[in-house]
Structures are given as structure tokens and as C-alpha cells.
Design a protein around this motif. Structure first.
Motif, PDB file in Angstrom:
ATOM      1  N   ARG A  99       2.126  -4.675  11.825  1.00  3.89           N
ATOM      2  CA  ARG A  99       3.279  -3.795  11.573  1.00  3.89           C
ATOM      3  C   ARG A  99       3.112  -3.096  10.221  1.00  3.89           C
ATOM      4  O   ARG A  99       3.238  -1.881  10.107  1.00  3.89           O
ATOM      5  CB  ARG A  99       4.564  -4.637  11.576  1.00  3.89           C
ATOM      6  CG  ARG A  99       5.847  -3.848  11.501  1.00  3.89           C
ATOM      7  CD  ARG A  99       7.026  -4.800  11.361  1.00  3.89           C
ATOM      8  NE  ARG A  99       7.030  -5.407  10.034  1.00  3.89           N
ATOM      9  CZ  ARG A  99       7.711  -4.926   8.993  1.00  3.89           C
ATOM     10  NH1 ARG A  99       8.448  -3.852   9.131  1.00  3.89           N
ATOM     11  NH2 ARG A  99       7.672  -5.522   7.828  1.00  3.89           N
ATOM     12  N   ASN A 100       2.764  -3.875   9.172  1.00  6.21           N
ATOM     13  CA  ASN A 100       2.548  -3.302   7.837  1.00  6.21           C
ATOM     14  C   ASN A 100       1.436  -2.265   7.877  1.00  6.21           C
ATOM     15  O   ASN A 100       1.543  -1.189   7.300  1.00  6.21           O
ATOM     16  CB  ASN A 100       2.154  -4.388   6.831  1.00  6.21           C
ATOM     17  CG  ASN A 100       3.312  -5.268   6.413  1.00  6.21           C
ATOM     18  OD1 ASN A 100       3.125  -6.377   5.960  1.00  6.21           O
ATOM     19  ND2 ASN A 100       4.521  -4.777   6.568  1.00  6.21           N
ATOM     20  N   ARG A 101       0.362  -2.609   8.573  1.00 10.32           N
ATOM     21  CA  ARG A 101      -0.816  -1.717   8.636  1.00 10.32           C
ATOM     22  C   ARG A 101      -0.426  -0.381   9.262  1.00 10.32           C
ATOM     23  O   ARG A 101      -0.750   0.683   8.749  1.00 10.32           O
ATOM     24  CB  ARG A 101      -1.894  -2.399   9.494  1.00 10.32           C
ATOM     25  CG  ARG A 101      -3.188  -2.598   8.742  1.00 10.32           C
ATOM     26  CD  ARG A 101      -4.070  -3.586   9.441  1.00 10.32           C
ATOM     27  NE  ARG A 101      -3.911  -4.887   8.812  1.00 10.32           N
ATOM     28  CZ  ARG A 101      -3.874  -6.041   9.421  1.00 10.32           C
ATOM     29  NH1 ARG A 101      -3.986  -6.093  10.728  1.00 10.32           N
ATOM     30  NH2 ARG A 101      -3.753  -7.157   8.747  1.00 10.32           N
ATOM     31  N   VAL A 102       0.305  -0.446  10.378  1.00 12.90           N
ATOM     32  CA  VAL A 102       0.703   0.785  11.077  1.00 12.90           C
ATOM     33  C   VAL A 102       1.617   1.611  10.166  1.00 12.90           C
ATOM     34  O   VAL A 102       1.439   2.826  10.019  1.00 12.90           O
ATOM     35  CB  VAL A 102       1.409   0.437  12.412  1.00 12.90           C
ATOM     36  CG1 VAL A 102       2.010   1.667  13.053  1.00 12.90           C
ATOM     37  CG2 VAL A 102       0.432  -0.243  13.363  1.00 12.90           C
ATOM     38  N   LEU A 103       2.585   0.944   9.510  1.00 12.98           N
ATOM     39  CA  LEU A 103       3.541   1.663   8.661  1.00 12.98           C
ATOM     40  C   LEU A 103       2.850   2.327   7.472  1.00 12.98           C
ATOM     41  O   LEU A 103       3.137   3.478   7.137  1.00 12.98           O
ATOM     42  CB  LEU A 103       4.636   0.709   8.169  1.00 12.98           C
ATOM     43  CG  LEU A 103       5.595   0.194   9.240  1.00 12.98           C
ATOM     44  CD1 LEU A 103       6.590  -0.797   8.651  1.00 12.98           C
ATOM     45  CD2 LEU A 103       6.356   1.338   9.891  1.00 12.98           C
ATOM     46  N   VAL A 104       1.907   1.604   6.836  1.00 15.38           N
ATOM     47  CA  VAL A 104       1.201   2.172   5.674  1.00 15.38           C
ATOM     48  C   VAL A 104       0.378   3.390   6.118  1.00 15.38           C
ATOM     49  O   VAL A 104       0.393   4.439   5.465  1.00 15.38           O
ATOM     50  CB  VAL A 104       0.304   1.101   5.004  1.00 15.38           C
ATOM     51  CG1 VAL A 104      -0.669   1.719   4.020  1.00 15.38           C
ATOM     52  CG2 VAL A 104       1.157   0.049   4.298  1.00 15.38           C
ATOM     53  N   LEU A 105      -0.294   3.255   7.249  1.00 17.64           N
ATOM     54  CA  LEU A 105      -1.107   4.360   7.764  1.00 17.64           C
ATOM     55  C   LEU A 105      -0.235   5.594   8.038  1.00 17.64           C
ATOM     56  O   LEU A 105      -0.576   6.714   7.653  1.00 17.64           O
ATOM     57  CB  LEU A 105      -1.812   3.894   9.045  1.00 17.64           C
ATOM     58  CG  LEU A 105      -2.992   4.712   9.500  1.00 17.64           C
ATOM     59  CD1 LEU A 105      -4.104   4.683   8.464  1.00 17.64           C
ATOM     60  CD2 LEU A 105      -3.537   4.159  10.825  1.00 17.64           C
ATOM     61  N   LEU A 106       0.914   5.343   8.664  1.00 20.13           N
ATOM     62  CA  LEU A 106       1.830   6.459   8.961  1.00 20.13           C
ATOM     63  C   LEU A 106       2.367   7.095   7.675  1.00 20.13           C
ATOM     64  O   LEU A 106       2.477   8.314   7.577  1.00 20.13           O
ATOM     65  CB  LEU A 106       2.998   5.974   9.834  1.00 20.13           C
ATOM     66  CG  LEU A 106       2.627   5.599  11.269  1.00 20.13           C
ATOM     67  CD1 LEU A 106       3.840   5.067  12.011  1.00 20.13           C
ATOM     68  CD2 LEU A 106       2.048   6.796  12.023  1.00 20.13           C
ATOM     69  N   ASP A 107       2.661   6.254   6.674  1.00 24.42           N
ATOM     70  CA  ASP A 107       3.156   6.785   5.384  1.00 24.42           C
ATOM     71  C   ASP A 107       2.104   7.674   4.728  1.00 24.42           C
ATOM     72  O   ASP A 107       2.427   8.729   4.183  1.00 24.42           O
ATOM     73  CB  ASP A 107       3.506   5.638   4.421  1.00 24.42           C
ATOM     74  CG  ASP A 107       4.801   4.946   4.798  1.00 24.42           C
ATOM     75  OD1 ASP A 107       5.561   5.509   5.592  1.00 24.42           O
ATOM     76  OD2 ASP A 107       5.037   3.833   4.294  1.00 24.42           O
ATOM     77  N   TRP A 108       0.847   7.238   4.769  1.00 24.99           N
ATOM     78  CA  TRP A 108      -0.231   8.046   4.177  1.00 24.99           C
ATOM     79  C   TRP A 108      -0.314   9.406   4.885  1.00 24.99           C
ATOM     80  O   TRP A 108      -0.397  10.449   4.243  1.00 24.99           O
ATOM     81  CB  TRP A 108      -1.574   7.315   4.270  1.00 24.99           C
ATOM     82  CG  TRP A 108      -1.807   6.330   3.153  1.00 24.99           C
ATOM     83  CD1 TRP A 108      -1.241   6.353   1.921  1.00 24.99           C
ATOM     84  CD2 TRP A 108      -2.674   5.187   3.180  1.00 24.99           C
ATOM     85  NE1 TRP A 108      -1.700   5.289   1.168  1.00 24.99           N
ATOM     86  CE2 TRP A 108      -2.578   4.556   1.910  1.00 24.99           C
ATOM     87  CE3 TRP A 108      -3.521   4.612   4.130  1.00 24.99           C
ATOM     88  CZ2 TRP A 108      -3.296   3.405   1.568  1.00 24.99           C
ATOM     89  CZ3 TRP A 108      -4.233   3.471   3.798  1.00 24.99           C
ATOM     90  CH2 TRP A 108      -4.125   2.875   2.533  1.00 24.99           C
ATOM     91  N   LEU A 109      -0.267   9.347   6.227  1.00 27.46           N
ATOM     92  CA  LEU A 109      -0.361  10.599   7.004  1.00 27.46           C
ATOM     93  C   LEU A 109       0.841  11.495   6.709  1.00 27.46           C
ATOM     94  O   LEU A 109       0.710  12.691   6.496  1.00 27.46           O
ATOM     95  CB  LEU A 109      -0.420  10.295   8.502  1.00 27.46           C
ATOM     96  CG  LEU A 109      -1.689   9.568   8.990  1.00 27.46           C
ATOM     97  CD1 LEU A 109      -1.546   9.166  10.453  1.00 27.46           C
ATOM     98  CD2 LEU A 109      -2.910  10.480   8.827  1.00 27.46           C
ATOM     99  N   LYS A 110       2.014  10.870   6.664  1.00 30.26           N
ATOM    100  CA  LYS A 110       3.264  11.617   6.451  1.00 30.26           C
ATOM    101  C   LYS A 110       3.253  12.308   5.087  1.00 30.26           C
ATOM    102  O   LYS A 110       3.557  13.496   4.989  1.00 30.26           O
ATOM    103  CB  LYS A 110       4.435  10.630   6.535  1.00 30.26           C
ATOM    104  CG  LYS A 110       5.780  11.254   6.698  1.00 30.26           C
ATOM    105  CD  LYS A 110       6.848  10.193   6.875  1.00 30.26           C
ATOM    106  CE  LYS A 110       7.056   9.437   5.569  1.00 30.26           C
ATOM    107  NZ  LYS A 110       8.021   8.350   5.633  1.00 30.26           N
ATOM    108  N   SER A 111       2.864  11.577   4.031  1.00 30.65           N
ATOM    109  CA  SER A 111       2.917  12.216   2.703  1.00 30.65           C
ATOM    110  C   SER A 111       1.838  13.282   2.559  1.00 30.65           C
ATOM    111  O   SER A 111       1.992  14.243   1.819  1.00 30.65           O
ATOM    112  CB  SER A 111       2.869  11.192   1.566  1.00 30.65           C
ATOM    113  OG  SER A 111       1.830  10.310   1.739  1.00 30.65           O
ATOM    114  N   LYS A 112       0.732  13.122   3.306  1.00 29.84           N
ATOM    115  CA  LYS A 112      -0.320  14.156   3.270  1.00 29.84           C
ATOM    116  C   LYS A 112       0.168  15.421   3.987  1.00 29.84           C
ATOM    117  O   LYS A 112      -0.005  16.534   3.506  1.00 29.84           O
ATOM    118  CB  LYS A 112      -1.575  13.589   3.966  1.00 29.84           C
ATOM    119  CG  LYS A 112      -2.829  14.383   3.752  1.00 29.84           C
ATOM    120  CD  LYS A 112      -3.440  14.104   2.391  1.00 29.84           C
ATOM    121  CE  LYS A 112      -4.454  15.108   1.994  1.00 29.84           C
ATOM    122  NZ  LYS A 112      -4.703  15.126   0.551  1.00 29.84           N
TER     123      LYS A 112
END
Ligand code: NAD
Length: 494
Positions: free
Chosen positions: A473-486
Motif C-alpha cells: 500500500r505504501n509503495r503504491v501511494l509513494v509511486l502515485l505521489d511521485w507521478l502526481k507531483s511530476k
């Protein structure tokens, strides 16, 4: 993506409902674990909870993936993405574990009890009670070091907990919006836009890099009128930043900071902090000293760790700890010196290693192995005892050969498992993000060390931290956050 989806389904399939867990057995020894940080959670992850009556006490009801905390200060990552509730962790254990959201305020090693305090908002009162233990693990971490410098606690922000990161995020935007407010004097805008970081260890360096990125990538576009006045200054008492990294990486970091326009002030010791200035003493090349006053809008204090009061109090109660200064001195099996039933792990323990997440995690894993082994040993010893007394009961006749054989086999096994080697830390390397999509890495590589810095190292930093996240869950959320802020930029709302 397919692999990640498959793994998520597998984890959901494995989900264990608390009702399916074995009930706690009060006849077993009570093992009390203080803290929910790297050390305690690594212990809990590998501990066979069927062997003990396990109780966890911590005021923080989640595990925090601290290496990504600097990214939360600017909104690159949202804070909940790096938090994992302790109850979700505990429900995966085979036997249920009792959790109390409370602070351990003192330990009485003679009566073998821990006093715990709950500052309940709902009750509007502080509730105190005691928990008896047979075995105690202290994994409460450390607090922020201020070295008694006046004004630090009152005026600066720390970077240890989620609340600190949220506070910094709000304060950055407060400085920006106040600087952009109508009719601000030049001097005031300069002060508000000056972000000062004290401490050139990995925490200070990573935060300074993240902050500069935030301004370059987002604030410059959104609030262009004040952005030329923005400045980050990193103050360090020693002659260079990142003292624990190799010389090559220190130079690389300092050069990158210069390119990013982050000011580094080395050989500069902060002596006093006021509401809007920092007073520091610079040691010049000729050895003379000069006192300077630096106005700031945001001040982040990252000068390392200090001993928590509960640990200091426990140290004072154990005569063998009288010479220890930085925490609970432990033996090679992580037993607190001068005790038989208290272990210390993580930043509150002094085992001869730096207070890092890596050390804490390895200490937690080691202790889980030790406790699992101790429980197996005790079970085998009890069985041998039982078989031997049965043999003694057979009088006059021939003792049953199977029993004698079983005793022999058990004794052979016992010899093997009793032979637990003392704790030894294996350093796998150090990583730090330094801004503008660059990172530095001092990695132990087979027989040698690899010191590298740059954009490829940044990709390595990202994949290493992603793989180290606590849960899928953490891994998916962090990945999505990176994509979102980019894709959309960081969210600057307060
Ligand atoms: P640190 O102890 O590594 O660094 C603190 C720095 O502050 C020191 O270099 C010290 O000289 C300086 N300092 C102290 N008082 C000062 C003053 N009055 N004025 C100016 N400078 C002053 O602290 P940290 O960065 O918080 O790290 C704590 C521990 O956690 C370390 O062991 C570190 O290695 C580890 N850590 C590692 C990582 C990583 O590997 N990415 C990230 C964060 C923390």
C-alpha cells in the motif's frame, strides 16, 4: 504493473482477520515492547507472537518510513503514504498482540513494571497505569538534540515526526504568502524568503535539496514576483557537510549545492536563536572567530539525536549505566548492561553503531531471532525434563528406548539452537537525496565500496526507497505521489 497487481491480490488473500488470530495466553511470559519505530516494528515483524504474551506501547499508533520524511515537507509525497497503522501490522501476526496508545513515562526494573501515560483528548485528561513485564524491550528512539542552545525549542522546526513535516509545509507557504502580501518592506521580504537549515547531516542536506526543488519547480511559477529573493542556507559546525560520507561525495554534494544556489556555511556554530534571527559564530581560515546575525523566515533544526527522558530515568536507576551518556549501553546480545530482562534497540541503545534506521532494523531482526530461539529452547528443555522424569519412573524394568532416543535428539538440536551468535551489524550503504534529481550513495558492493553521485544514483535512490517501504500500500501511494507531483506540480495549499 502486472506483478504489483498480482502481489497486491496475494497480500489481500493472506489478510488475517483479528478473530482468526490465536488468543493471547496469559500463562506465557509477558513481553512488553516500547515504541513503534524501525527497531520495534522490525522485531514485531519477525517475532513469533505465539511464544509470548506480547504487549506493545507507543504514543504513535503507526510506523513511519522516515527516509522519505523530507519529501513530505514540500508535498512531493503526502504524509499518509509513508505511514502504516500499527494495528494493521499486528493483525498479520499468528497470535494476537495487545497494543496501548500511550507513552512509557518510567520503568521500574526492581518491580518489573512500566508506567504508561495516555493523554486522551476524548477524556480531556491524562490517564496513568502500570504494566508488569517478564521481558522488556526499549525501542523508544531519541529526541531532537538542541544542546541547550537558547531559543531553539521555541522558534525552530524539527524534522523527526509527521507533525514536524506538516508544520514545515504550512510554514513555508506562510512565509511565501506573507512575503507576497501588499506593501512588505524589502528587508522583510528578504527575511521571510530566507530558509535556514542548521545541521549538515543527511537530514539537513536532504531537506535543503527538497526545499530548493520546490522553489525551482513550483513556487517560481506560481508566485513569480517574490521568487528571486528566495534563498536556502545550510549551516554546519564542522568543516564539511555529510561527515559520514566519503570525501568524493562530500565534494560532489557541496558542488551540486553551489550550482543549485544553496549557501553552505561550514565551520559555523549556531549559539542563539530568536524569533526571526539566528546568531552564529564563524571560525575564519586564520582561526579567528566572528559573531554574525542571520535573519530567517523558516528555521529547521537538524542537529542529530538526544536521549529521551524515559531512557535517562531508566539509566539513572541502573548503576552499570552510570558512565553511558548517549543511551542505554547494551551487551552483544542487546541486553541492557546491568539487567537480565531488559533489551534496548534502535536510537536509544548504545551498541557501537551510528543511530540509523538500518542499524535499528537489523537490531530488531536480531532480537526476534533471539526471542524465537529462546522460546524454542525453553520448550525443548521442558520436553527433556518431562521425558527424563518418565524414564526415572520406570523402575526395575528396561526404560523405553524411544524416550531415550528422543532425549538424545532433542539435546543435539538444543546444542545447535543455543549457539546464537552475538549481534553484528552489516552496513549496506548510505544514500541521500541532494536536490535537482541527484543523489549520493556510499554502497558496500561485494568486497569493496562504491561511492557514486548523480542522476542515475537518484534513480537508484528512488528504487531503493520504494522497495524498502513498509507495505505494498505504501509503495503504491509513494509511486502515485511521485507521478502526481511530476505531472501536476506540488500542492501548495495550506
Ligand atoms: P547528524 O548527527 O548526522 O548531523 C547533525 C549535524 O549538525 C552535525 O554534522 C553537527 O556538526 C551539526 N551541528 C550540531 N550542532 C550545531 C550547531 N549548533 N550549529 C551548526 N551545526 C551544528 O544528524 P541527522 O542528519 O539528524 O542524522 C541523525 C542520524 O540519522 C545519523 O546517524 C544519520 O546518519 C542518520 N540519518 C541517515 C540518513 C540517510 O542515510 N539518508 C537520513 C537521515 C538520518
Amino acid at each position: 504493473v502486472a506483478g504489483l497487481l498480482g502481489y497486491t491480490c496475494y497480500v489481500i488473500y493472506l489478510d488475517r482477520h483479528p478473530a482468526e488470530q490465536k488468543a493471547r495466553d496469559p500463562n506465557k511470559k509477558t513481553l512488553v515492547i516500547l515504541g513503534t519505530g524501525w527497531a520495534s516494528v522490525s522485531l514485531l515483524k519477525k517475532l513469533d507472537t505465539e511464544n509470548y504474551n506480547v504487549v506493545v506501547v507507543s504514543p504513535r499508533n503507526y510506523f513511519l518510513f522516515t527516509p522519505l520524511l523530507p519529501s513530505c515537507t514540500t508535498g512531493t509525497i503526502e504524509h499518509r503514504s509513508i505511514m502504516e497503522p500499527i494495528r494493521s501490522i499486528l493483525r498479520h501476526k499468528r497470535a494476537s498482540v495487545q497494543y496501548y496508545e500511550a507513552e512509557a513515562s518510567s520503568v521500574d526494573p526492581d518491580r518489573k513494571v512500566v508506567k504508561i501515560t495516555d493523554n486522551s483528548e476524548v477524556k480531556g485528561a491524562t490517564v496513568e497505569t502500570e504494566i508488569p513485564y517478564d521481558m522488556l524491550v526499549v525501542g523508544v528512539g531519541a529526541e531532537n538534540a538542541t544542546f541547550g542552545i537558547p531559543g531553539v525549542r521555541e522558534h525552530s522546526c524539527f524534522l523527526k515526526e509527521i507533525g514536524d513535516a506538516q508544520h514545515i509545509r504550512k510554514k513555508i507557504m506562510d512565509c511565501v504568502e506573507t512575503a507576497a502580501f501588499k506593501d512588505q518592506s524589502n528587508e522583510e521580504v528578504n527575511r521571510l524568503m530566507h530558509m535556514v537549515v542548521v545541521g549538515g547531516g543527511p537530514t539537513g542536506v536532504e531537506f535543503a535539496g527538497e526545499l530548493q526543488d520546490f522553489f525551482e519547480e513550483d513556487i517560481k511559477k506560481l508566485v513569480p514576483e517574490i521568487s528571486p529573493r528566495f534563498k536556502v542556507t545550510l549551516i554546519e559546525a564542522l568543516p564539511n557537510v555529510l561527515p559520514s560520507f566519503s570525501k568524493q561525495l562530500i565534494d560532489y554534494t557541496e558542488n551540486t549545492f553551489r550550482e543549485e544556489k544553496i549557501d553552505i556555511m561550514t565551520k559555523t556554530m549556531v549559539k542563539n536563536v530568536t524569533k526571526d534571527t539566528v546568531e552564529a559564530e564563524i571560525t575564519k581560515p586564520d582561526g579567528s572567530k566572528e559573531l554574525i546575525v542571520i535573519p530567517y523566515g523558516l528555521l529547521v533544526w537538524a542537529t542529530g539525536n538526544a536521549v529521551r527522558p524515559v531512557v535517562r530515568d531508566l539509566m539513572a536507576k541502573i548503576p552499570a549505566q552510570k558512565d553511558s551518556r548517549r543511551g542505554l549501553a547494551v551487551n552483544p546480545y542487546l541486553v541492557v548492561q546491568g539487567t537480565r530482562d531488559i533489551w534496548a534497540i534502535g536510537d536509544c541503545a548504545v551498541a557501537g553503531y551510528a543511530p540509523t534506521a538500518q542499524v535499528a532494523a537489523q537490531e530488531g531482526n536480531f532480537l526476534a531471532h533471539l526471542f524465537n530461539t529462546m522460546a524454542r529452547t525453553e520448550a525443548q528443555e521442558a520436553r527433556i525434563q518431562e521425558l527424563s522424569s518418565n524414564l526415572n519412573l520406570v523402575q526395575g524394568g528396561t526404560p523405553p528406548a524411544e524416550a531415550a532416543q528422543e532425549i538424545e535428539a532433542l539435546e543435539r538440536q538444543l546444542k545447535k539452537i543455543r549457539n546464537v551468535k552475538p549481534f553484528r551489524y552489516t552496513h549496506q550503504g548510505s544514500l541521500a537525496y541532494i536536490g535537482s534529481e541527484k543523489a549520493v550513495a556510499d554502497v558496500s558492493w561485494w568486497n569493496g565500496n562504491l561511492a557514486t553521485g548523480g542522476s542515475l544514483t537518484y534513480l537508484f535512490w528512488r528504487s531503493a526507497y520504494l522497495s524498502m517501504c513498509f507495505s505494498t500500500r505504501n509503495r503504491v501511494l509513494v509511486l502515485l505521489d511521485w507521478l502526481k507531483s511530476k505531472a501536476f506540480g506540488r500542492d501548495i495549499s495550506r
